[in-house]
Design an enzyme around this catalytic site. Structure first.
Site, PDB file in Angstrom:
ATOM      1  CD  GLU A 288      -2.815  -1.012   0.176  1.00 15.50           C
ATOM      2  OE1 GLU A 288      -3.612  -0.299  -0.222  1.00 15.50           O
ATOM      3  OE2 GLU A 288      -3.150  -2.160  -0.306  1.00 15.50           O
TER       4      GLU A 288
ATOM      5  CD1 TRP B   9      -0.986  -1.288  -4.380  1.00 15.01           C
ATOM      6  CD2 TRP B   9      -1.372   0.398  -5.340  1.00 15.01           C
ATOM      7  NE1 TRP B   9      -1.688  -1.747  -5.168  1.00 15.01           N
ATOM      8  CE2 TRP B   9      -1.781  -1.222  -6.614  1.00 15.01           C
ATOM      9  CE3 TRP B   9      -1.267   1.522  -6.722  1.00 15.01           C
ATOM     10  CZ2 TRP B   9      -2.548  -1.604  -7.492  1.00 15.01           C
ATOM     11  CZ3 TRP B   9      -2.281   0.617  -8.482  1.00 15.01           C
ATOM     12  CH2 TRP B   9      -2.628  -0.313  -8.032  1.00 15.01           C
TER      13      TRP B   9
ATOM     14  CD1 TRP C 288     -17.787  11.329 -18.777  1.00 14.00           C
ATOM     15  CD2 TRP C 288     -18.379   9.432 -17.068  1.00 14.00           C
ATOM     16  NE1 TRP C 288     -16.850  10.612 -18.261  1.00 14.00           N
ATOM     17  CE2 TRP C 288     -17.128   9.634 -17.282  1.00 14.00           C
ATOM     18  CE3 TRP C 288     -19.099   8.426 -16.809  1.00 14.00           C
ATOM     19  CZ2 TRP C 288     -16.470   8.411 -17.096  1.00 14.00           C
ATOM     20  CZ3 TRP C 288     -18.375   7.748 -15.987  1.00 14.00           C
ATOM     21  CH2 TRP C 288     -16.946   7.243 -16.568  1.00 14.00           C
TER      22      TRP C 288
ATOM     23  CG  ASN D  31      -8.293   1.586   0.272  1.00 17.07           C
ATOM     24  OD1 ASN D  31      -8.343   2.703   0.077  1.00 17.07           O
ATOM     25  ND2 ASN D  31      -7.799   0.475  -0.153  1.00 17.07           N
TER      26      ASN D  31
ATOM     27  CD1 TRP E 267     -13.636   9.301 -14.461  1.00 18.93           C
ATOM     28  CD2 TRP E 267     -12.752   9.994 -13.078  1.00 18.93           C
ATOM     29  NE1 TRP E 267     -12.709   9.842 -15.481  1.00 18.93           N
ATOM     30  CE2 TRP E 267     -12.017  10.641 -15.034  1.00 18.93           C
ATOM     31  CE3 TRP E 267     -11.924  11.206 -12.464  1.00 18.93           C
ATOM     32  CZ2 TRP E 267     -11.156  11.406 -15.273  1.00 18.93           C
ATOM     33  CZ3 TRP E 267     -10.557  11.621 -12.670  1.00 18.93           C
ATOM     34  CH2 TRP E 267      -9.899  11.837 -14.018  1.00 18.93           C
TER      35      TRP E 267
ATOM     36  CD1 TRP F 268     -12.413   9.401  -6.523  1.00 20.37           C
ATOM     37  CD2 TRP F 268     -13.465   8.485  -7.312  1.00 20.37           C
ATOM     38  NE1 TRP F 268     -12.942   9.608  -5.920  1.00 20.37           N
ATOM     39  CE2 TRP F 268     -14.485   9.299  -6.438  1.00 20.37           C
ATOM     40  CE3 TRP F 268     -14.548   8.661  -8.652  1.00 20.37           C
ATOM     41  CZ2 TRP F 268     -15.490   9.121  -5.912  1.00 20.37           C
ATOM     42  CZ3 TRP F 268     -16.088   8.811  -8.596  1.00 20.37           C
ATOM     43  CH2 TRP F 268     -16.087   8.219  -6.981  1.00 20.37           C
TER      44      TRP F 268
END
Length: 471
Positions: free
Chosen positions: A279, A282, A311, A346, A364, A387
């Site tokens: 993590e 990341w 969208w 998360n 998004w 996202w």
């Protein structure tokens, strides 16, 4: 001549490269610049601004114990910062400015402008790598480009960690007092509402609080992290994200604490430790992405082809999602947790993001903005990366045809409905079977206590699949 350390998202005295370098160079002053207009432009949450101020107050105490005065300057936006810093450097005979690099496009442009102006004014500028294990541009593909896939990036990082483990910089020693006094730290910034007691109690400020939280996690939760991190009703995550985002603790401190619990291993041994270190990587990966692919800092998709997606413009659906009134219990529970704590578990960030971008087919960027406006741990690179992953527009993103069903996810990760009952009290009396599916609450939403589901999950899944296939 004085040294000047310019604090930004690095509000600590331990393991701070810029501070250590400044104090090694001579008598040091510290600076923090308050820029409300810029914070508004960047959608920084009011609770995050309050967290910064509370940590600034703690930082001032730590610096004063080291005889380093903390100066506060105010400009509305970053475009006025270079002139303000030049003025301060002239006022206090500053010979060298030190700061730790930040990586968004606007941050980089600000820092480049400061460096150019001060160098012309005869002030040296020293920039340091502090937010990351490795300087962007040093972890590259064989062809010399920035990685697009996390697993490949992680592999190279592991190789580098075997040969070049980042070290922790010692806290500088107290310096001889200088004849300059610290400025007062404001308790409130106009335009940013003060958060309630719940958020402040949940997120205590200061390095001591951050290090205590880290120790508790390593000692008590790290071993079960691989499984515990997926259960929103349990304290299975580290909750270090707010402290990392504000720089109250460093990623190196986190890495070394994790290694200490795993006999120095970062890619083998205890599964919970290796999962948590991933993590941290990341987080590193998404910051490298900002440098290698600056378009993501400009409101654009990492995958240019997905900009053709059509969208839905549906303000009612967007508002229902924002308020936690979608009729999908796990989604509503998560969105209410966000509003109350300035934080969301998360796994639920992934579920709520995928529900907005896939089931509601809403851009998004609307969700990315809402999260930044409410997260105390709002970090642009991590938020944007998450996202775009969920919306299948980003690097290493989930395949567009993989759309998580929030009801089955709720049944899997909140099987007794504990989390839902905490945040959606309208449903607290339902049994564990009925509580997950909004379609099972007909008696409740007919009474007006809880809304009917705003969309059919199966139908909207098919709509999303069709939209992505048409690209």
């Amino acid at each position: 001549m004085h040294q000047l350390i310019w604090f930004r998202t690095d509000l600590r005295v331990h393991d701070n490269h810029a501070l250590a370098s400044a104090m090694a160079g001579g008598p040091t002053l510290a600076l923090y610049v308050i820029t409300p207009g810029q914070w508004h432009e960047h959608d920084d949450a009011a609770c995050k601004v309050d967290f910064w101020l509370r940590n600034l107050a703690a930082l001032r105490q730590s610096l004063e114990a080291m005889n380093v005065p903390l100066l506060i300057r105010h400009t509305d936006k970053w475009d006025a910062v270079p002139a303000e810093l030049e003025k301060l450097c002239r006022q206090h005979a500053v010979g060298t400015l030190h700061f730790n690099d930040e990586y968004g496009v606007n941050e980089s442009r600000r820092d480049d402008a400061v460096e150019q102006r001060l160098e012309k004014a005869g002030v040296n500028v020293r920039r340091h790598v502090d937010q990351l294990f490795f300087r962007p541009g040093t972890v590259l593909t064989q062809s010399g480009g920035y990685f697009k896939v996390f697993s490949q990036f992680r592999k190279v990082c592991h190789e580098r960690l075997h040969t070049a483990m980042p070290t922790i910089v010692a806290k500088p020693r107290k310096q001889t007092p200088v004849d300059i006094r610290s400025d007062a730290i404001p308790k409130h910034i106009e335009g940013f509402d003060a958060p309630g007691k719940t958020i402040r109690d949940h997120w205590p400020a200061g390095e001591d609080a951050a290090r205590k939280l880290l120790k508790t996690f390593v000692d008590e939760q790290m071993e079960d992290y691989e499984q515990g991190r997926d259960i929103p009703s349990r304290p299975g995550t580290s909750r270090m994200s707010a402290y990392l985002a504000a720089g109250v603790i460093s990623p190196r401190q986190c890495l070394h604490a994790a290694l200490g619990s795993n006999q120095g291993e970062f890619d083998s041994g205890q599964a919970g430790t290796t999962t948590w270190i991933n993590e941290l990587l990341w987080r590193e990966f998404y910051k490298h992405i900002l440098v290698g692919y600056p378009r993501v800092s400009m409101g654009r998709a990492f995958r240019p082809d997905t900009e053709r997606l059509r969208w839905e413009h549906n303000p009612e659906h967007l508002a229902a999602w924002q308020k936690g009134r979608t009729g999908i219990p796990i989604i509503d529970a998560a969105m209410r947790q966000l509003k109350t704590l300035g934080w969301m578990h998360n796994r639920l960030r992934m579920l709520t993001a995928m529900f907005l971008s896939k089931n509601l087919l809403i851009d998004w960027r609307e969700g990315e903005r809402w999260f930044m406006q409410h997260l105390i741990d709002g970090d642009f690179s991590a938020n944007n990366g998450g996202w775009q992953w969920s919306a299948s527009t980003g690097t290493d993103s989930v395949p567009y045809f993989r759309i998580f069903n929030p009801v089955s996810q709720s049944q899997r990760f909140d099987p007794k409905g504990t989390f839902i009952r905490e945040w959606v009290p309208e449903l607290k009396d339902l049994d564990a079977k009925r509580i997950h599916d909004g379609l099972g609450q007909k008696d409740l939403f007919e009474a007006g206590d809880y809304p009917a589901p705003i969309v059919d999950l199966k139908e909207t899944r098919q709509r999303a699949l069709a939209a992505f296939r048409d690209l």
